[in-house]
Write a protein that holds these residues in place. Sequence first.
Motif, PDB file in Angstrom:
ATOM      1  N   CYS A 266       0.843  -1.200   0.000  1.00  0.00           N
ATOM      2  CA  CYS A 266       0.000   0.000   0.000  1.00  0.00           C
ATOM      3  C   CYS A 266       0.878   1.249   0.000  1.00  0.00           C
ATOM      4  N   LEU A 267       1.863   1.294   0.874  1.00  0.00           N
ATOM      5  CA  LEU A 267       2.729   2.471   0.947  1.00  0.00           C
ATOM      6  C   LEU A 267       3.493   2.658  -0.366  1.00  0.00           C
ATOM      7  N   LYS A 268       4.003   1.581  -0.930  1.00  0.00           N
ATOM      8  CA  LYS A 268       4.711   1.671  -2.216  1.00  0.00           C
ATOM      9  C   LYS A 268       3.775   2.195  -3.304  1.00  0.00           C
ATOM     10  N   ARG A 269       2.541   1.676  -3.346  1.00  0.00           N
ATOM     11  CA  ARG A 269       1.577   2.123  -4.354  1.00  0.00           C
ATOM     12  C   ARG A 269       1.246   3.595  -4.177  1.00  0.00           C
ATOM     13  N   GLU A 270       0.981   3.996  -2.940  1.00  0.00           N
ATOM     14  CA  GLU A 270       0.642   5.392  -2.680  1.00  0.00           C
ATOM     15  C   GLU A 270       1.757   6.328  -3.154  1.00  0.00           C
ATOM     16  N   MET A 271       3.011   5.980  -2.895  1.00  0.00           N
ATOM     17  CA  MET A 271       4.118   6.842  -3.309  1.00  0.00           C
ATOM     18  C   MET A 271       4.269   6.858  -4.834  1.00  0.00           C
ATOM     19  N   ARG A 272       3.990   5.734  -5.481  1.00  0.00           N
ATOM     20  CA  ARG A 272       4.023   5.732  -6.957  1.00  0.00           C
ATOM     21  C   ARG A 272       2.886   6.583  -7.507  1.00  0.00           C
ATOM     22  N   GLU A 273       1.685   6.449  -6.923  1.00  0.00           N
ATOM     23  CA  GLU A 273       0.527   7.209  -7.408  1.00  0.00           C
ATOM     24  C   GLU A 273       0.685   8.707  -7.152  1.00  0.00           C
ATOM     25  N   GLU A 274       1.097   9.075  -5.953  1.00  0.00           N
ATOM     26  CA  GLU A 274       1.128  10.487  -5.573  1.00  0.00           C
ATOM     27  C   GLU A 274       2.335  11.233  -6.133  1.00  0.00           C
ATOM     28  N   CYS A 275       3.467  10.534  -6.318  1.00  0.00           N
ATOM     29  CA  CYS A 275       4.660  11.278  -6.742  1.00  0.00           C
ATOM     30  C   CYS A 275       5.613  10.478  -7.625  1.00  0.00           C
ATOM     31  N   GLN A 276       5.146   9.399  -8.235  1.00  0.00           N
ATOM     32  CA  GLN A 276       5.964   8.624  -9.150  1.00  0.00           C
ATOM     33  C   GLN A 276       7.311   8.260  -8.517  1.00  0.00           C
ATOM     34  N   GLN A 277       7.278   7.880  -7.239  1.00  0.00           N
ATOM     35  CA  GLN A 277       8.501   7.660  -6.479  1.00  0.00           C
ATOM     36  C   GLN A 277       8.566   6.238  -5.939  1.00  0.00           C
ATOM     37  N   GLU A 278       9.709   5.592  -6.147  1.00  0.00           N
ATOM     38  CA  GLU A 278       9.979   4.299  -5.525  1.00  0.00           C
ATOM     39  C   GLU A 278      10.592   4.555  -4.149  1.00  0.00           C
ATOM     40  N   ILE A 279      10.383   3.604  -3.235  1.00  0.00           N
ATOM     41  CA  ILE A 279      10.891   3.765  -1.873  1.00  0.00           C
ATOM     42  C   ILE A 279      11.651   2.514  -1.452  1.00  0.00           C
ATOM     43  N   GLU A 280      12.469   2.639  -0.396  1.00  0.00           N
ATOM     44  CA  GLU A 280      13.291   1.527   0.076  1.00  0.00           C
ATOM     45  C   GLU A 280      13.523   1.651   1.576  1.00  0.00           C
ATOM     46  N   CYS A 281      14.211   0.660   2.149  1.00  0.00           N
ATOM     47  CA  CYS A 281      14.564   0.661   3.589  1.00  0.00           C
ATOM     48  C   CYS A 281      13.329   0.843   4.457  1.00  0.00           C
ATOM     49  N   ILE A 282      12.304   0.062   4.226  1.00  0.00           N
ATOM     50  CA  ILE A 282      11.005   0.214   4.886  1.00  0.00           C
ATOM     51  C   ILE A 282      10.992  -0.595   6.186  1.00  0.00           C
ATOM     52  N   LYS A 283      10.709   0.107   7.308  1.00  0.00           N
ATOM     53  CA  LYS A 283      10.667  -0.549   8.621  1.00  0.00           C
ATOM     54  C   LYS A 283       9.457  -0.034   9.404  1.00  0.00           C
ATOM     55  N   HIS A 284       8.783  -0.946  10.083  1.00  0.00           N
ATOM     56  CA  HIS A 284       7.628  -0.561  10.887  1.00  0.00           C
ATOM     57  C   HIS A 284       8.051   0.406  11.990  1.00  0.00           C
ATOM     58  N   PHE A 285       7.248   1.452  12.205  1.00  0.00           N
ATOM     59  CA  PHE A 285       7.518   2.417  13.269  1.00  0.00           C
ATOM     60  C   PHE A 285       6.411   2.419  14.323  1.00  0.00           C
ATOM     61  N   TYR A 286       5.154   2.463  13.888  1.00  0.00           N
ATOM     62  CA  TYR A 286       4.064   2.583  14.851  1.00  0.00           C
ATOM     63  C   TYR A 286       2.752   2.139  14.219  1.00  0.00           C
ATOM     64  N   THR A 287       1.913   1.489  15.018  1.00  0.00           N
ATOM     65  CA  THR A 287       0.537   1.172  14.650  1.00  0.00           C
ATOM     66  C   THR A 287      -0.369   1.699  15.755  1.00  0.00           C
ATOM     67  N   THR A 288      -1.463   2.301  15.377  1.00  0.00           N
ATOM     68  CA  THR A 288      -2.404   2.846  16.356  1.00  0.00           C
ATOM     69  C   THR A 288      -2.709   1.792  17.408  1.00  0.00           C
ATOM     70  N   ASP A 289      -2.568   2.190  18.680  1.00  0.00           N
ATOM     71  CA  ASP A 289      -2.825   1.240  19.764  1.00  0.00           C
ATOM     72  C   ASP A 289      -3.921   1.746  20.701  1.00  0.00           C
ATOM     73  N   PHE A 290      -4.798   2.574  20.143  1.00  0.00           N
ATOM     74  CA  PHE A 290      -5.937   3.083  20.908  1.00  0.00           C
ATOM     75  C   PHE A 290      -7.097   3.283  19.935  1.00  0.00           C
ATOM     76  N   TYR A 291      -8.280   3.457  20.473  1.00  0.00           N
ATOM     77  CA  TYR A 291      -9.452   3.672  19.628  1.00  0.00           C
ATOM     78  C   TYR A 291      -9.401   5.076  19.032  1.00  0.00           C
ATOM     79  N   GLN A 292      -9.586   5.151  17.714  1.00  0.00           N
ATOM     80  CA  GLN A 292      -9.704   6.444  17.028  1.00  0.00           C
ATOM     81  C   GLN A 292     -10.847   6.321  16.031  1.00  0.00           C
TER      82      GLN A 292
END
Length: 153
Positions: A53-79
């Motif tokens: 999803c993140l790779k697709r979004e960056m290709r769609e929004e700015c024609q950009q490939e990305i690398e070195c992808i590491k998890h940072f945070y996932t919502t851990d509360f109700y929003q």
Amino acid sequence: MNQAPPTKFTIRVYGIFTNDQNEILITDEFQLNTQMTKFPGGGLHFGEGTIDCLKREMREECQQEIECIKHFYTTDFYQKALFYDDHQLLSIYYTAKLKPPVNFRISTEPFDFKVMENGNQSFRWVKLKTLNPDELTFPIDKLVAKLLKRTEI
């Protein structure tokens, strides 16, 4: 009368992109008739993995490939999702790098487009040490900005 709890989920995936000057990439957008400043990313499609999803979004929004992808945070509360009455929002953030060369325009000014029209978007670097969480539009982005300021990425 009690209102029924949300029964659907909206899943959003965002990138925390940094450069050699210890800056974070943010996007200023006009979407859903709303001005918003946020981390780059977007909604997960059914059947798609979060990194895809993140790779697709960056290709769609700015024609950009990305690398070195590491998890940072996932919502851990109700929003509650802001744009859907019956949805719970789950946001997933990854640190990543833009794969050279950078294929899109990066501005120095917020909302660097001529007219506030749905779909308009501009990107800019913000120094991590001067990143103000209150400049971001959404509650989870504000939290992630605070975490970034306390964490070396």
